[in-house]
Design a protein around this motif. Structure first.
Motif, PDB file in Angstrom:
ATOM      1  N   ASN A 118       0.814  -1.227   0.000  1.00  0.00           N
ATOM      2  CA  ASN A 118       0.000   0.000   0.000  1.00  0.00           C
ATOM      3  C   ASN A 118       0.846   1.276   0.000  1.00  0.00           C
ATOM      4  O   ASN A 118       0.324   2.366   0.220  1.00  0.00           O
ATOM      5  N   GLY A 119       2.132   1.117  -0.283  1.00  0.00           N
ATOM      6  CA  GLY A 119       2.990   2.279  -0.464  1.00  0.00           C
ATOM      7  C   GLY A 119       3.268   2.518  -1.941  1.00  0.00           C
ATOM      8  O   GLY A 119       2.885   1.721  -2.806  1.00  0.00           O
ATOM      9  N   SER A 120       3.962   3.604  -2.247  1.00  0.00           N
ATOM     10  CA  SER A 120       4.251   3.951  -3.633  1.00  0.00           C
ATOM     11  C   SER A 120       5.582   4.685  -3.703  1.00  0.00           C
ATOM     12  O   SER A 120       5.890   5.519  -2.853  1.00  0.00           O
ATOM     13  N   PHE A 121       6.378   4.356  -4.723  1.00  0.00           N
ATOM     14  CA  PHE A 121       7.617   5.092  -4.944  1.00  0.00           C
ATOM     15  C   PHE A 121       7.285   6.473  -5.513  1.00  0.00           C
ATOM     16  O   PHE A 121       6.344   6.630  -6.295  1.00  0.00           O
ATOM     17  N   GLN A 122       8.085   7.440  -5.107  1.00  0.00           N
ATOM     18  CA  GLN A 122       7.820   8.844  -5.453  1.00  0.00           C
ATOM     19  C   GLN A 122       9.063   9.479  -6.056  1.00  0.00           C
ATOM     20  O   GLN A 122      10.187   9.219  -5.611  1.00  0.00           O
ATOM     21  N   VAL A 123       8.861  10.286  -7.070  1.00  0.00           N
ATOM     22  CA  VAL A 123       9.923  11.114  -7.644  1.00  0.00           C
ATOM     23  C   VAL A 123       9.544  12.572  -7.426  1.00  0.00           C
ATOM     24  O   VAL A 123       8.422  12.981  -7.729  1.00  0.00           O
ATOM     25  N   VAL A 124      10.488  13.347  -6.895  1.00  0.00           N
ATOM     26  CA  VAL A 124      10.308  14.790  -6.722  1.00  0.00           C
ATOM     27  C   VAL A 124      11.408  15.479  -7.522  1.00  0.00           C
ATOM     28  O   VAL A 124      12.591  15.214  -7.292  1.00  0.00           O
ATOM     29  N   ARG A 125      11.026  16.325  -8.461  1.00  0.00           N
ATOM     30  CA  ARG A 125      11.997  17.037  -9.287  1.00  0.00           C
ATOM     31  C   ARG A 125      11.638  18.521  -9.362  1.00  0.00           C
ATOM     32  O   ARG A 125      10.454  18.875  -9.366  1.00  0.00           O
ATOM     33  N   ARG A 126      12.663  19.334  -9.427  1.00  0.00           N
ATOM     34  CA  ARG A 126      12.479  20.762  -9.710  1.00  0.00           C
ATOM     35  C   ARG A 126      12.980  20.980 -11.129  1.00  0.00           C
ATOM     36  O   ARG A 126      14.171  20.783 -11.422  1.00  0.00           O
ATOM     37  N   LEU A 127      12.067  21.380 -12.020  1.00  0.00           N
ATOM     38  CA  LEU A 127      12.382  21.582 -13.428  1.00  0.00           C
ATOM     39  C   LEU A 127      12.224  23.061 -13.774  1.00  0.00           C
ATOM     40  O   LEU A 127      11.103  23.581 -13.785  1.00  0.00           O
ATOM     41  N   ALA A 128      13.335  23.739 -14.016  1.00  0.00           N
ATOM     42  CA  ALA A 128      13.309  25.162 -14.361  1.00  0.00           C
ATOM     43  C   ALA A 128      12.990  25.321 -15.846  1.00  0.00           C
ATOM     44  O   ALA A 128      13.488  24.574 -16.688  1.00  0.00           O
ATOM     45  N   GLN A 129      12.161  26.307 -16.174  1.00  0.00           N
ATOM     46  CA  GLN A 129      11.751  26.547 -17.556  1.00  0.00           C
ATOM     47  C   GLN A 129      12.192  27.937 -18.014  1.00  0.00           C
ATOM     48  O   GLN A 129      11.883  28.939 -17.365  1.00  0.00           O
ATOM     49  N   ASP A 130      12.906  27.985 -19.141  1.00  0.00           N
ATOM     50  CA  ASP A 130      13.285  29.260 -19.754  1.00  0.00           C
ATOM     51  C   ASP A 130      12.226  29.566 -20.819  1.00  0.00           C
ATOM     52  O   ASP A 130      12.344  29.159 -21.980  1.00  0.00           O
ATOM     53  N   VAL A 131      11.188  30.272 -20.411  1.00  0.00           N
ATOM     54  CA  VAL A 131      10.020  30.470 -21.270  1.00  0.00           C
ATOM     55  C   VAL A 131      10.337  31.287 -22.523  1.00  0.00           C
ATOM     56  O   VAL A 131      10.022  30.858 -23.645  1.00  0.00           O
ATOM     57  N   PRO A 132      10.954  32.487 -22.415  1.00  0.00           N
ATOM     58  CA  PRO A 132      11.175  33.270 -23.641  1.00  0.00           C
ATOM     59  C   PRO A 132      12.113  32.567 -24.621  1.00  0.00           C
ATOM     60  O   PRO A 132      11.923  32.656 -25.839  1.00  0.00           O
TER      61      PRO A 132
ATOM     62  N   ALA B 156      11.026  28.099 -30.932  1.00  0.00           N
ATOM     63  CA  ALA B 156       9.913  27.622 -31.755  1.00  0.00           C
ATOM     64  C   ALA B 156       9.664  28.572 -32.925  1.00  0.00           C
ATOM     65  O   ALA B 156       9.406  28.134 -34.059  1.00  0.00           O
ATOM     66  N   GLY B 157       9.741  29.884 -32.650  1.00  0.00           N
ATOM     67  CA  GLY B 157       9.550  30.863 -33.716  1.00  0.00           C
ATOM     68  C   GLY B 157      10.637  30.770 -34.773  1.00  0.00           C
ATOM     69  O   GLY B 157      10.352  30.858 -35.978  1.00  0.00           O
ATOM     70  N   ALA B 158      11.898  30.572 -34.341  1.00  0.00           N
ATOM     71  CA  ALA B 158      13.008  30.464 -35.289  1.00  0.00           C
ATOM     72  C   ALA B 158      12.855  29.216 -36.158  1.00  0.00           C
ATOM     73  O   ALA B 158      13.128  29.245 -37.369  1.00  0.00           O
ATOM     74  N   ALA B 159      12.404  28.119 -35.553  1.00  0.00           N
ATOM     75  CA  ALA B 159      12.208  26.886 -36.325  1.00  0.00           C
ATOM     76  C   ALA B 159      11.097  27.058 -37.356  1.00  0.00           C
ATOM     77  O   ALA B 159      11.202  26.577 -38.494  1.00  0.00           O
ATOM     78  N   ARG B 160      10.039  27.754 -36.966  1.00  0.00           N
ATOM     79  CA  ARG B 160       8.943  28.007 -37.915  1.00  0.00           C
ATOM     80  C   ARG B 160       9.419  28.865 -39.088  1.00  0.00           C
ATOM     81  O   ARG B 160       9.075  28.599 -40.250  1.00  0.00           O
ATOM     82  N   ARG B 161      10.231  29.876 -38.813  1.00  0.00           N
ATOM     83  CA  ARG B 161      10.759  30.727 -39.887  1.00  0.00           C
ATOM     84  C   ARG B 161      11.708  29.942 -40.787  1.00  0.00           C
ATOM     85  O   ARG B 161      11.740  30.167 -42.011  1.00  0.00           O
ATOM     86  N   GLN B 162      12.453  29.026 -40.200  1.00  0.00           N
ATOM     87  CA  GLN B 162      13.361  28.196 -40.996  1.00  0.00           C
ATOM     88  C   GLN B 162      12.585  27.375 -42.021  1.00  0.00           C
ATOM     89  O   GLN B 162      12.984  27.262 -43.178  1.00  0.00           O
ATOM     90  N   LEU B 163      11.476  26.812 -41.603  1.00  0.00           N
ATOM     91  CA  LEU B 163      10.645  26.039 -42.531  1.00  0.00           C
ATOM     92  C   LEU B 163      10.172  26.913 -43.694  1.00  0.00           C
ATOM     93  O   LEU B 163      10.206  26.498 -44.860  1.00  0.00           O
TER      94      LEU B 163
ATOM     95  N   TRP C 263       1.387  26.938 -34.362  1.00  0.00           N
ATOM     96  CA  TRP C 263       1.188  25.672 -35.063  1.00  0.00           C
ATOM     97  C   TRP C 263       2.359  24.740 -34.806  1.00  0.00           C
ATOM     98  O   TRP C 263       2.173  23.549 -34.507  1.00  0.00           O
ATOM     99  N   LEU C 264       3.589  25.270 -34.920  1.00  0.00           N
ATOM    100  CA  LEU C 264       4.761  24.427 -34.695  1.00  0.00           C
ATOM    101  C   LEU C 264       4.875  24.033 -33.218  1.00  0.00           C
ATOM    102  O   LEU C 264       5.167  22.876 -32.899  1.00  0.00           O
ATOM    103  N   ALA C 265       4.630  24.990 -32.314  1.00  0.00           N
ATOM    104  CA  ALA C 265       4.705  24.688 -30.886  1.00  0.00           C
ATOM    105  C   ALA C 265       3.696  23.608 -30.496  1.00  0.00           C
ATOM    106  O   ALA C 265       3.982  22.732 -29.677  1.00  0.00           O
ATOM    107  N   ALA C 266       2.511  23.657 -31.102  1.00  0.00           N
ATOM    108  CA  ALA C 266       1.498  22.635 -30.815  1.00  0.00           C
ATOM    109  C   ALA C 266       1.975  21.263 -31.260  1.00  0.00           C
ATOM    110  O   ALA C 266       1.713  20.256 -30.590  1.00  0.00           O
ATOM    111  N   ARG C 267       2.692  21.195 -32.382  1.00  0.00           N
ATOM    112  CA  ARG C 267       3.227  19.913 -32.821  1.00  0.00           C
ATOM    113  C   ARG C 267       4.349  19.427 -31.909  1.00  0.00           C
ATOM    114  O   ARG C 267       4.509  18.222 -31.688  1.00  0.00           O
ATOM    115  N   VAL C 268       5.119  20.339 -31.382  1.00  0.00           N
ATOM    116  CA  VAL C 268       6.188  19.966 -30.451  1.00  0.00           C
ATOM    117  C   VAL C 268       5.593  19.357 -29.182  1.00  0.00           C
ATOM    118  O   VAL C 268       6.106  18.370 -28.650  1.00  0.00           O
ATOM    119  N   VAL C 269       4.500  19.935 -28.703  1.00  0.00           N
ATOM    120  CA  VAL C 269       3.851  19.440 -27.493  1.00  0.00           C
ATOM    121  C   VAL C 269       2.910  18.277 -27.801  1.00  0.00           C
ATOM    122  O   VAL C 269       2.788  17.334 -27.011  1.00  0.00           O
TER     123      VAL C 269
END
Length: 488
Positions: A262-276, A282-289, A304-310
């Motif tokens: 009745n227990g469970s293994f747990q993972v705790v992570r801190r994931l930093a995101q560089d949003v800009p 994503a914008g540069a990749a779209r322009r490249q296409l 459109w490209l970001a949606a495909r990435v996600v």
């Protein structure tokens, strides 16, 4: 309304009534504010056992959290989607690292056990960093917690819908820990994003859309019993995939000591995101296409490209069902989760590198769900930091710490979390597709975008803009086990 503790046929759902399984594993806390305290024990066991005895009555059970969530959902439905006032408990969950368990037991917790998942737990996330793709800026030498020179014995997760209530309970728990000689090795605060961004992560996409259902906990749809009632596409899996001592998809649970039940293994992570930086990429990749003359559907841009990435649009709508345009949001509609990749074998609609396909290939492996189902984890993450919005002033700019507090539960660290990280997220040749790494949370790599107009694919480079800043492997024991540890 059908009793939340029974399915549509009146059969009981016994795991909903468990006072032994801790809350947040099967019954998610689902709160707007959360604090994670990483604690270090003193050398003397006696004050730690006393502290644990005082902690146990404060720990939320599955029964408590499941009952509250059902009541809250019913009240919210009756109020046309508005959160009801006066329903705001504060929940607490306690897990122990390998060092913490060994300290309290006074002996080896896993004698004669060589299972890969147990070995991963014993060695810890620091030693498994290469397996998880944590290198470069994500290497454990840079971590804020989880390094070998920063021992952690216990993890407290405190969650509330009211920030003031959370701060009060967290303060009380810090004081109680200090009186017993425990020290706070690290403290992480998280909160859902404000306004329309609630339920989304910092890149702007709706999070937590695809979670597994659990047999004997979630109500099956009477017309489609392999899925959760009211959640099309949410497959119901055996509880043993997430909670020790219960049947798994492959049969009986592997042999583990009785205290793990009745227990469970747990993972705790801190994931930093560089949003800009991620969106600029994503914008540069779209322009490249566009510059290279790749024929794209009319009106498609960076979104459109970001949606495909996600694999999804910001709203959570899937690319599989909405290839080129994000559909209008329909209040009250179930999540867009009834997705099949069996008819998209070449990844022309949902690319093989798409984050949601990399982490859950569904029936895209040999045409069935079995392989993917055995790798599922239950995620309980929450953002930290302010949204990126330079126009909002200090604290919202590019240099502010922001990201995701990633918390997940599973029955096997090696075959679930580590498998996802190594074999799918950071495997360039994902099922012999030359997909590249996951461009959302994976390492730097080229990805291969395939289109009907360019079936051979187009290479685009995506650098890593999600950085690991700490990881802990822990185990959330049953209340029975915690009482035994406190009374030894």
């Amino acid at each position: 309304m059908t009793d939340q503790g029974a399915d549509a046929a009146g059969r009981t759902l016994p795991l909903r009534h468990s006072d032994d399984i801790q809350g947040d594993i099967l019954a998610g806390f689902r709160k707007d504010h959360e604090t994670v305290l990483l604690l270090r024990f003193p050398d003397d066991q006696r004050p730690v056992r006393k502290w644990l005895r005082l902690m146990i009555p404060q720990i939320a059970t599955t029964r408590q959290v499941a009952a509250f969530n059902a009541e809250f959902s019913a009240a919210r439905h009756a109020r046309a989607g508005i959160d009801p006032a006066g329903l705001s408990p504060t929940w607490v969950n306690l897990s122990l690292t390998y060092a913490g368990l060994k300290f309290l037991m006074g002996e080896e917790p896993f004698p004669d056990t060589t299972l890969p998942g147990v070995q991963a737990f014993i060695h810890g996330a620091f030693a498994r960093a290469e397996i998880n793709g944590d290198e470069g800026d994500s290497a454990p030498d840079h971590w804020l917690f989880g390094r070998e020179d920063q021992p952690v014995h216990a993890v407290l997760t405190i969650a509330s819908d009211e920030q003031a209530q959370l701060e009060l309970r967290a303060s009380e728990l810090r004081v109680a820990a200090a009186r017993a000689g425990l020290t706070v090795a690290f403290e992480q605060v998280g909160a859902t994003l404000p306004g329309d961004a609630k339920g989304h992560e910092h890149f702007g996409f709706k999070d937590g859309v695809s979670q597994p259902g659990v047999r004997d906990f979630d109500r099956p749809d009477p017309r489609d019993p392999i899925h959760v009632d009211g959640k099309p596409g949410t497959r119901i899996l055996p509880a043993g995939e997430f909670v020790i001592g219960h049947p798994k998809l492959t049969g009986d649970a592997p042999p583990l000591p009785d205290w793990t039940r009745n227990g469970s293994f747990q993972v705790v992570r801190r994931l930093a995101q560089d949003v800009p930086a991620w969106w600029a990429q994503a914008g540069a990749a779209r322009r490249q296409l566009e510059q290279e003359g790749v024929e794209l559907p009319p009106g498609t841009g960076t979104e459109w490209l970001a949606a495909r990435v996600v694999g999804r649009w910001r709203s959570g709508a899937s690319v599989a069902h909405n290839p080129n345009t994000e559909p209008p949001t329909k209040p009250g509609a179930p999540d867009d989760n009834l997705i099949s990749y069996a008819t998209d074998e070449n990844g022309h609609t949902t690319p093989h590198f798409a984050h949601i396909r990399k982490t859950n290939p569904r029936d895209g492996i040999a045409g069935d769900f079995k392989n993917a189902d055995t790798r599922r984890i239950i995620r309980r993450g929450i953002p930290f930091g302010q949204p990126f919005d330079p126009s909002s002033g200090a604290g919202h700019g590019p240099d502010t710490d922001r990201g995701l507090v990633f918390i997940a539960y599973m029955a096997d660290l090696a075959e679930q979390f580590e498998f996802l990280q190594q074999r799918w997220i950071n495997d360039k040749d994902f099922f012999q597709t030359d997909a590249g790494h996951d461009p959302v949370i994976g390492k730097d790599s080229d990805i291969t975008l395939k289109l009907d107009t360019k079936p051979e694919g187009k290479k685009l480079h995506f650098a890593q803009f999600v950085r690991t800043e700490g990881t802990i492997y822990a185990f959330a024991p049953a209340l029975t086990t915690l009482r035994d540890l406190a009374g030894r």
